[in-house]
Design a protein around this motif. Structure first.
Motif, mmCIF file in Angstrom:
data_model
loop_
_atom_site.group_PDB
_atom_site.id
_atom_site.type_symbol
_atom_site.label_atom_id
_atom_site.label_comp_id
_atom_site.label_asym_id
_atom_site.label_seq_id
_atom_site.Cartn_x
_atom_site.Cartn_y
_atom_site.Cartn_z
ATOM 1 N N TRP A 16 -4.015 11.544 7.167
ATOM 2 C CA TRP A 16 -4.189 11.732 5.716
ATOM 3 C C TRP A 16 -4.111 10.386 4.985
ATOM 4 C CZ3 TRP A 16 -0.298 10.267 2.285
ATOM 5 C CH2 TRP A 16 -0.652 10.401 0.943
ATOM 6 N N SER A 17 -3.098 9.577 5.301
ATOM 7 C CA SER A 17 -2.903 8.314 4.585
ATOM 8 C C SER A 17 -4.059 7.349 4.810
ATOM 9 C CB SER A 17 -1.581 7.654 5.006
ATOM 10 O OG SER A 17 -1.638 7.206 6.357
ATOM 11 N N LEU A 18 -4.661 7.364 6.013
ATOM 12 C CA LEU A 18 -5.791 6.488 6.298
ATOM 13 C C LEU A 18 -7.005 6.900 5.486
ATOM 14 C CD1 LEU A 18 -7.168 4.230 7.840
ATOM 15 C CD2 LEU A 18 -7.513 5.808 9.763
ATOM 16 N N ILE A 19 -7.277 8.211 5.415
ATOM 17 C CA ILE A 19 -8.400 8.683 4.611
ATOM 18 C C ILE A 19 -8.140 8.427 3.129
ATOM 19 C CG2 ILE A 19 -9.755 10.694 3.913
ATOM 20 C CD1 ILE A 19 -10.305 9.711 6.770
ATOM 21 N N TYR A 20 -6.933 8.650 2.681
ATOM 22 C CA TYR A 20 -6.606 8.405 1.267
ATOM 23 C C TYR A 20 -6.783 6.924 0.934
ATOM 24 C CZ TYR A 20 -4.329 9.024 -3.240
ATOM 25 O OH TYR A 20 -4.080 9.073 -4.594
ATOM 26 N N GLU A 72 -9.483 6.261 -1.843
ATOM 27 C CA GLU A 72 -8.882 6.053 -3.158
ATOM 28 C C GLU A 72 -8.466 4.612 -3.440
ATOM 29 O OE1 GLU A 72 -8.740 8.399 -5.462
ATOM 30 O OE2 GLU A 72 -9.642 9.865 -4.112
ATOM 31 N N ILE A 73 -8.086 3.868 -2.451
ATOM 32 C CA ILE A 73 -7.590 2.502 -2.651
ATOM 33 C C ILE A 73 -8.697 1.470 -2.437
ATOM 34 C CG2 ILE A 73 -5.859 0.801 -1.972
ATOM 35 C CD1 ILE A 73 -4.755 3.423 -3.232
ATOM 36 N N VAL A 74 -9.393 1.581 -1.310
ATOM 37 C CA VAL A 74 -10.420 0.589 -0.952
ATOM 38 C C VAL A 74 -11.517 0.452 -2.018
ATOM 39 C CG1 VAL A 74 -12.273 0.083 0.699
ATOM 40 C CG2 VAL A 74 -9.983 0.667 1.532
ATOM 41 N N PRO A 75 -12.098 1.531 -2.536
ATOM 42 C CA PRO A 75 -13.186 1.389 -3.520
ATOM 43 C C PRO A 75 -12.774 0.681 -4.808
ATOM 44 C CG PRO A 75 -13.153 3.606 -2.605
ATOM 45 C CD PRO A 75 -11.879 2.951 -2.191
ATOM 46 N N LYS A 76 -11.477 0.680 -5.108
ATOM 47 C CA LYS A 76 -11.006 0.065 -6.355
ATOM 48 C C LYS A 76 -10.631 -1.401 -6.192
ATOM 49 C CE LYS A 76 -9.237 4.583 -7.710
ATOM 50 N NZ LYS A 76 -8.033 5.429 -7.914
ATOM 51 N N ASN A 77 -10.725 -1.909 -4.973
ATOM 52 C CA ASN A 77 -10.404 -3.304 -4.691
ATOM 53 C C ASN A 77 -11.657 -3.976 -4.139
ATOM 54 O OD1 ASN A 77 -9.588 -5.634 -2.965
ATOM 55 N ND2 ASN A 77 -7.494 -5.003 -3.482
ATOM 56 N N LYS A 78 -12.218 -4.898 -4.890
ATOM 57 C CA LYS A 78 -13.489 -5.516 -4.520
ATOM 58 C C LYS A 78 -13.452 -6.136 -3.127
ATOM 59 C CE LYS A 78 -16.977 -8.805 -6.151
ATOM 60 N NZ LYS A 78 -17.344 -9.774 -7.221
ATOM 61 N N LYS A 79 -12.398 -6.846 -2.825
ATOM 62 C CA LYS A 79 -12.261 -7.495 -1.524
ATOM 63 C C LYS A 79 -12.195 -6.462 -0.404
ATOM 64 C CE LYS A 79 -9.098 -10.464 1.111
ATOM 65 N NZ LYS A 79 -7.797 -11.199 1.058
ATOM 66 N N LEU A 84 -0.745 -0.530 5.253
ATOM 67 C CA LEU A 84 0.702 -0.413 5.143
ATOM 68 C C LEU A 84 1.177 -0.685 3.719
ATOM 69 C CD1 LEU A 84 1.856 -2.206 8.438
ATOM 70 C CD2 LEU A 84 2.235 0.201 7.861
ATOM 71 N N LYS A 85 0.655 -1.722 3.130
ATOM 72 C CA LYS A 85 1.056 -2.085 1.764
ATOM 73 C C LYS A 85 0.739 -0.965 0.780
ATOM 74 C CE LYS A 85 0.249 -5.580 -1.824
ATOM 75 N NZ LYS A 85 -0.488 -6.828 -2.181
ATOM 76 N N ALA A 86 -0.483 -0.430 0.867
ATOM 77 C CA ALA A 86 -0.895 0.625 -0.056
ATOM 78 C C ALA A 86 -0.105 1.913 0.177
ATOM 79 C CB ALA A 86 -2.384 0.897 0.103
ATOM 80 N N THR A 87 0.149 2.243 1.433
ATOM 81 C CA THR A 87 0.849 3.491 1.745
ATOM 82 C C THR A 87 2.307 3.431 1.342
ATOM 83 O OG1 THR A 87 -0.667 3.836 3.607
ATOM 84 C CG2 THR A 87 1.347 5.150 3.576
ATOM 85 N N LYS A 88 2.953 2.308 1.544
ATOM 86 C CA LYS A 88 4.347 2.187 1.149
ATOM 87 C C LYS A 88 4.519 2.252 -0.364
ATOM 88 C CE LYS A 88 5.116 -1.552 3.707
ATOM 89 N NZ LYS A 88 5.816 -2.681 4.357
ATOM 90 N N ILE A 139 4.800 10.063 6.389
ATOM 91 C CA ILE A 139 4.196 8.777 6.779
ATOM 92 C C ILE A 139 5.048 7.609 6.292
ATOM 93 C CG2 ILE A 139 2.643 8.682 4.761
ATOM 94 C CD1 ILE A 139 2.094 7.295 8.368
ATOM 95 N N LYS A 140 5.689 7.747 5.153
ATOM 96 C CA LYS A 140 6.549 6.656 4.682
ATOM 97 C C LYS A 140 7.735 6.462 5.618
ATOM 98 C CE LYS A 140 5.436 6.392 -0.203
ATOM 99 N NZ LYS A 140 5.979 6.260 -1.560
ATOM 100 N N ASN A 141 8.308 7.556 6.078
ATOM 101 C CA ASN A 141 9.426 7.455 7.021
ATOM 102 C C ASN A 141 8.983 6.827 8.337
ATOM 103 O OD1 ASN A 141 11.246 8.624 5.250
ATOM 104 N ND2 ASN A 141 10.907 10.704 6.019
ATOM 105 N N ALA A 142 7.780 7.186 8.795
ATOM 106 C CA ALA A 142 7.261 6.625 10.044
ATOM 107 C C ALA A 142 7.028 5.126 9.912
ATOM 108 C CB ALA A 142 5.968 7.329 10.436
#
Length: 640
Positions: free
Chosen positions: A490-494, A498-505, A633-637, A433-436
């Motif tokens: 996979w990256s969208l579910i992750y 994992e990322i969204v719940p830890k960021n209030k906004k 994109l920011k979180a995945t990169k 996904i990073k290469n894509a």
């Protein structure tokens, strides 16, 4: 993989072509593209002449279920069949892959049984082209054959020229006799046929008829092996004995006592067992693990699988995805010895595992180089176990692929320590996904049909798919660009877990998406349930879920057999090391005998399109796609 799982191409393209188990006709139509020409991998070009010779016929297979017997090649292994298989009765494979080693088909043998006065294939009706009707009828004839040709070659991948060869071959047979007393007269055909990709295959067919029933022997190999193998195939056919008094009886499996399966299902399992395989039932009796023991080495692995699949279901799946109603279905987890056996059993080319709702089987192979289960083997288990669970949890419908495959890969990253699961990034997907993302969005052209107004999209083959399109992809669209779509799912579910719940906004805007999608889909499916058939509700295209094989498969190592560690294997850390009658009625409804093709496909697909559409509409309502994509994109990169 989806229909039978998500079959993805292996990086080394080192797949051999084998005789697949027959599967329901509607699924088989999508399988042709999954078979690949075997490739010669480095070091195999130099083949010793001795390797080309056919092994001697050194042992006799006496069938426990059907009581026939025939001679078989030395060292050939019997391959288990699907528990509800009705035509093929036994199958044997070459453990040394002599055909694959010469860039051709391995020599394989199978025996089929059919009623020569049976109903045969259905008559296809409906508003579809005549040529397609003929093709569908041919494919479907394999499920209810009345002759050896339909029982064995109906689904052979040949073009019109190949069909003409087969038609000519039917007229050219010789008489043979069985080993029975008195002897049965039979027929044998030996010929070559050109496959769709241009290479030649040798085929031997033999048939013995007694009353209304017939046994057929189907042996085949690539043309380079034909000189050595064709005479042996003929010898096998002549060694056939319709009834062998020395054949033993089917053994009863005591471990199946108390498991919530019908007497019919239990009998099917017991009758399907072959030498070298064993059974273990999971602690809560939700799963039956059927596995190749590999001479005792895999007893430990089977215990781990039985415990872990129950644990991840209880700790994660049931909590995150509460089922619409109590799940009482018991599923089979089948563990093949290696990649070769997995594909011979029916595993799609390029996949490492699959879940089949039609067979209610989760199938994969032992990828570990030693007795200790490795991360790749367990990753496939967790991925396919999710597909199995979500199928029943929703109500026998598969979610969109981004949700289904994305979660499968998300849980494939699970690590077990201290009796608990922790989710880590799934390393099969991170680099892809990073290469894509570096390559940017995929190009896309929209075309509008002037007569119907239907919009079709032509996608490029580089970069990632815009998220607003990915979440609406059909299974076919998702699998048409598999490597990146799997990684992006996979990256969208992750990101969402994992990322969204830890960021209030982020959480305020997008924290509801996954639960809202699942709950809406579940509610819609079960609201419509009364108007839907019980079987065949397998999601977008009747597909299952599957798992891509890892780039580097561990090589088998010869080692001294060790005694299993005397402890509860599932408690160890990774780091430290409905009624039978109803079933029969449903079965009869799907067996053919004529009918409208469109209606049949509606039953097969389960009519779940409206529920799927509503779920994705509700979940992503009001989403600012530009903002959402930018955050993803920011979180995945940045992710590892």
């Amino acid at each position: 993989m989806g229909v039978l799982g998500a079959e993805l191409p292996l990086s080394d393209t080192g797949e051999s072509v084998t005789m697949s188990n027959r599967t329901p006709w509607a699924f088989r139509l999508g399988m042709a593209a999954l078979l690949a020409i075997p490739m010669v991998i480095g070091g195999l070009a130099e083949i010793r002449e001795a390797e080309a010779g056919a092994p001697p016929l050194s042992w006799t297979h006496r069938d426990r279920v059907h009581k026939f017997s025939l001679k078989m090649f030395r060292d050939y292994k019997q391959v288990p069949l699907k528990t509800d298989e009705k035509v093929t009765v036994c199958k044997f494979r070459d453990p040394k892959s002599k055909g694959s080693n010469r860039n051709t088909y391995d020599a394989e043998v199978q025996v089929v049984k059919y009623n020569i006065k049976g109903k045969g294939g259905p008559v296809i009706t409906g508003d579809i082209p005549e040529e397609l009707k003929k093709e569908l009828a041919r494919f479907m004839s394999a499920d209810n054959p009345t002759n050896i040709w339909d029982a064995t070659l109906a689904n052979l991948y040949v073009d019109s020229a190949g069909r003409a060869q087969i038609k000519r071959a039917k007229k050219e047979f010789k008489k043979i006799k069985s080993k029975d007393k008195p002897k049965l007269e039979g027929k044998i055909w030996q010929f070559e046929v050109k496959m769709v990709w241009g290479d030649l295959m040798h085929i031997t067919l033999a048939e013995y008829v007694k009353g209304d029933w017939a046994y057929g022997i189907y042996a085949r190999c690539g043309k380079p092996l034909a000189k050595q193998y064709a005479p042996k195939f003929k010898s096998i056919a002549k060694s056939f004995k319709y009834f062998d008094a020395k054949a033993k009886d089917v053994e009863r499996i005591d471990d199946l006592e108390g498991v919530n399966i019908t007497a019919k299902k239990r009998s099917e399992i017991e009758r399907s067992m072959v030498k070298g395989w064993d059974v273990i039932v999971s602690p809560k009796k939700n799963y039956i693990v059927i596995y190749n023991t590999k001479n005792g080495r895999n007893h430990y692995l089977a215990k781990v699988i039985a415990k872990r699949i129950e644990a991840i279901r209880a700790q994660i799946y049931e909590k995150q995805f509460p089922p619409a109603k109590e799940i009482k279905d018991v599923c089979i987890v089948r563990v093949c010895a290696d990649r070769k056996e997995y594909h011979t059993y029916g595993g799609p080319g390029g996949s490492a595992g699959y879940w089949s709702p039609m067979d209610e089987e989760l199938v994969f192979y032992d990828a570990s180089a030693s007795k200790k289960p490795d991360d790749d083997t367990l990753a496939v288990l967790y991925h396919e176990a999710f597909h199995q669970y979500i199928h029943y949890s929703v109500g026998r419908v598969a979610p969109h692929s981004w949700f289904n495959e994305g979660h499968g890969d998300y849980y494939a990253g699970a690590k077990y320590k201290g009796g608990k699961f922790r989710i880590k990034p799934f390393n099969w997907r991170v680099g892809t996904i990073k290469n894509a993302i570096v390559k940017g969005e995929r190009s896309m052209e929209e075309n509008v049909d002037e007569d119907t107004g239907k919009v079709t999209r032509q996608w490029g083959n580089s970069g990632y798919t815009p998220l607003k399109h990915l979440v609406r992809f059909s299974q076919r669209e998702y699998y048409s660009y598999p490597g990146v779509c799997y990684a992006q799912g996979w990256s969208l579910i992750y990101f969402l877990r994992e990322i969204v719940p830890k960021n209030k906004k982020y959480n305020e805007k997008w924290g509801h998406i996954l639960d809202l999608y699942f709950n809406t889909l579940k509610a819609e499916v079960n609201k419509e349930k009364k108007d839907k058939p019980k079987d065949g509700e397998d999601g977008e295209d009747g597909d299952e879920g599957g798992e891509e094989a890892p780039d580097d498969e561990p090589a088998d190592e010869e080692e001294e057999e060790e005694e299993p560690v005397e402890e509860d294997p599932a408690d160890r850390d990774d780091e430290e090391e409905e009624e039978e009658e109803e079933e029969e009625e449903e079965e009869e409804e799907g067996e053919g005998g004529g009918g409208n093709f469109a209606a049949a496909m509606t039953r097969f697909r389960g009519g779940s399109a409206a529920a799927l559409e509503k779920a994705v509409n509700v979940a992503f309502k009001g989403i600012d796609w530009e903002e959402f994509t930018k955050a993803w994109l920011k979180a995945t990169k940045k992710g590892k």
